[in-house]
Design a protein around this motif. Structure first.
Motif, PDB file in Angstrom:
ATOM      1  N   GLN A 157     -55.057 -14.834  61.009  1.00 29.84           N
ATOM      2  CA  GLN A 157     -56.116 -15.847  61.071  1.00 29.84           C
ATOM      3  C   GLN A 157     -55.780 -16.982  60.101  1.00 29.84           C
ATOM      4  N   VAL A 158     -55.944 -18.184  60.566  1.00 30.18           N
ATOM      5  CA  VAL A 158     -55.642 -19.332  59.737  1.00 30.18           C
ATOM      6  C   VAL A 158     -56.698 -19.490  58.652  1.00 30.18           C
ATOM      7  N   GLN A 159     -56.269 -19.912  57.477  1.00 32.05           N
ATOM      8  CA  GLN A 159     -57.186 -20.242  56.379  1.00 32.05           C
ATOM      9  C   GLN A 159     -57.137 -21.744  56.146  1.00 32.05           C
ATOM     10  N   LEU A 160     -58.298 -22.313  55.850  1.00 30.00           N
ATOM     11  CA  LEU A 160     -58.429 -23.762  55.718  1.00 30.00           C
ATOM     12  C   LEU A 160     -59.051 -24.115  54.385  1.00 30.00           C
ATOM     13  N   VAL A 161     -58.494 -25.136  53.737  1.00 29.54           N
ATOM     14  CA  VAL A 161     -59.037 -25.610  52.469  1.00 29.54           C
ATOM     15  C   VAL A 161     -59.159 -27.129  52.534  1.00 29.54           C
ATOM     16  N   GLU A 162     -60.395 -27.611  52.416  1.00 29.53           N
ATOM     17  CA  GLU A 162     -60.644 -29.046  52.421  1.00 29.53           C
ATOM     18  C   GLU A 162     -60.591 -29.607  51.003  1.00 29.53           C
ATOM     19  N   SER A 163     -60.247 -30.887  50.921  1.00 30.21           N
ATOM     20  CA  SER A 163     -60.257 -31.588  49.640  1.00 30.21           C
ATOM     21  C   SER A 163     -60.445 -33.079  49.907  1.00 30.21           C
ATOM     22  N   GLY A 164     -60.708 -33.800  48.821  1.00 30.10           N
ATOM     23  CA  GLY A 164     -60.814 -35.245  48.922  1.00 30.10           C
ATOM     24  C   GLY A 164     -62.214 -35.805  48.891  1.00 30.10           C
ATOM     25  N   GLY A 165     -63.205 -34.933  48.882  1.00 30.88           N
ATOM     26  CA  GLY A 165     -64.572 -35.424  48.809  1.00 30.88           C
ATOM     27  C   GLY A 165     -64.891 -36.003  47.445  1.00 30.88           C
ATOM     28  N   GLY A 166     -66.049 -36.638  47.362  1.00 28.60           N
ATOM     29  CA  GLY A 166     -66.465 -37.209  46.091  1.00 28.60           C
ATOM     30  C   GLY A 166     -67.628 -38.148  46.263  1.00 28.60           C
ATOM     31  N   LEU A 167     -67.918 -38.853  45.186  1.00 26.39           N
ATOM     32  CA  LEU A 167     -69.006 -39.827  45.164  1.00 26.39           C
ATOM     33  C   LEU A 167     -68.411 -41.227  45.302  1.00 26.39           C
ATOM     34  N   VAL A 168     -68.844 -41.952  46.313  1.00 26.53           N
ATOM     35  CA  VAL A 168     -68.368 -43.310  46.545  1.00 26.53           C
ATOM     36  C   VAL A 168     -69.559 -44.223  46.805  1.00 26.53           C
ATOM     37  N   GLN A 169     -69.284 -45.514  46.819  1.00 24.34           N
ATOM     38  CA  GLN A 169     -70.322 -46.486  47.111  1.00 24.34           C
ATOM     39  C   GLN A 169     -70.255 -46.897  48.583  1.00 24.34           C
ATOM     40  N   ALA A 170     -71.376 -47.367  49.073  1.00 27.29           N
ATOM     41  CA  ALA A 170     -71.419 -47.865  50.444  1.00 27.29           C
ATOM     42  C   ALA A 170     -70.358 -48.939  50.638  1.00 27.29           C
ATOM     43  N   GLY A 171     -69.646 -48.840  51.758  1.00 30.53           N
ATOM     44  CA  GLY A 171     -68.577 -49.781  52.049  1.00 30.53           C
ATOM     45  C   GLY A 171     -67.195 -49.304  51.643  1.00 30.53           C
ATOM     46  N   ASP A 172     -67.148 -48.282  50.811  1.00 31.11           N
ATOM     47  CA  ASP A 172     -65.867 -47.736  50.364  1.00 31.11           C
ATOM     48  C   ASP A 172     -65.199 -46.927  51.466  1.00 31.11           C
ATOM     49  N   GLN A 207     -64.382 -24.121  53.637  1.00 30.70           N
ATOM     50  CA  GLN A 207     -65.596 -24.049  52.824  1.00 30.70           C
ATOM     51  C   GLN A 207     -66.314 -25.387  52.704  1.00 30.70           C
ATOM     52  N   GLY A 208     -65.620 -26.454  53.074  1.00 31.72           N
ATOM     53  CA  GLY A 208     -66.259 -27.767  53.045  1.00 31.72           C
ATOM     54  C   GLY A 208     -65.954 -28.542  51.781  1.00 31.72           C
ATOM     55  N   THR A 209     -66.084 -29.844  51.882  1.00 36.33           N
ATOM     56  CA  THR A 209     -65.954 -30.738  50.739  1.00 36.33           C
ATOM     57  C   THR A 209     -67.082 -31.756  50.818  1.00 36.33           C
ATOM     58  N   GLN A 210     -67.734 -31.983  49.694  1.00 36.36           N
ATOM     59  CA  GLN A 210     -68.930 -32.825  49.674  1.00 36.36           C
ATOM     60  C   GLN A 210     -68.559 -34.299  49.564  1.00 36.36           C
ATOM     61  N   VAL A 211     -69.169 -35.089  50.419  1.00 34.51           N
ATOM     62  CA  VAL A 211     -69.043 -36.539  50.359  1.00 34.51           C
ATOM     63  C   VAL A 211     -70.433 -37.117  50.115  1.00 34.51           C
ATOM     64  N   THR A 212     -70.546 -37.902  49.070  1.00 29.03           N
ATOM     65  CA  THR A 212     -71.814 -38.542  48.753  1.00 29.03           C
ATOM     66  C   THR A 212     -71.594 -40.046  48.684  1.00 29.03           C
ATOM     67  N   VAL A 213     -72.360 -40.778  49.473  1.00 28.73           N
ATOM     68  CA  VAL A 213     -72.227 -42.230  49.530  1.00 28.73           C
ATOM     69  C   VAL A 213     -73.498 -42.846  48.948  1.00 28.73           C
ATOM     70  N   SER A 214     -73.350 -43.574  47.871  1.00 23.83           N
ATOM     71  CA  SER A 214     -74.503 -44.207  47.236  1.00 23.83           C
ATOM     72  C   SER A 214     -74.696 -45.618  47.786  1.00 23.83           C
TER      73      SER A 214
END
Length: 129
Positions: free
Chosen positions: A1-16, A121-128
């Motif tokens: 079974q394949v295992q998956l790891v996400e990365s690269g999420g973070g807090l950014v501003q609108a338009g980024d 497991q997911g990576t959180q993206v937050t856009v302010s």
């Protein structure tokens, strides 16, 4: 079974812009169609984009077409999600999913991913705003 790891999420501003990455291991990567989904608090998981094993067949959610780009590198067993002109409503946990496809050029349906896919497991993206 394949295992998956996400990365690269973070807090950014609108338009980024932001690029998410999903690294796969434990399977023959090119035999899997890959998908990105997202889930915001209190909402159901939502389809974002999916791509065939060959990388030539791509499907996007209509509402995200033109802003988001999915791609894959089979040599690196990685799938990317390039997100441009981010909006506060893009805030969510972003999940990578893998699903064995009928062929190298086929893309399973969203239901196929949900019912029988392998998920990270997911990576959180937050856009302010």
């Amino acid at each position: 079974q394949v295992q998956l790891v996400e990365s690269g999420g973070g807090l950014v501003q609108a338009g980024d812009s932001l690029t998410l990455s999903c690294a796969a291991s434990g399977g023959t990567f090119s035999s899997y169609a890959m998908g990105w989904f997202r889930q915001a608090p209190g909402r159901e998981r939502e389809f974002v984009a999916r791509i065939s094993g060959s990388g030539h067949t791509i499907v996007y959610a209509d509402s995200l077409k033109g802003r988001f780009t999915i791609s894959r590198d089979n040599a690196k067993a990685t799938v990317l999600l390039q997100m441009n002109s981010l909006k506060p409503e893009d805030t969510a946990n972003y999940y990578c999913a893998a699903r064995v496809a009928a062929s190298f050029w086929a893309v399973p349906s969203t239901r196929d991913f949900v019912d029988a896919g392998a998920w990270g497991q997911g990576t959180q993206v937050t856009v302010s705003s």
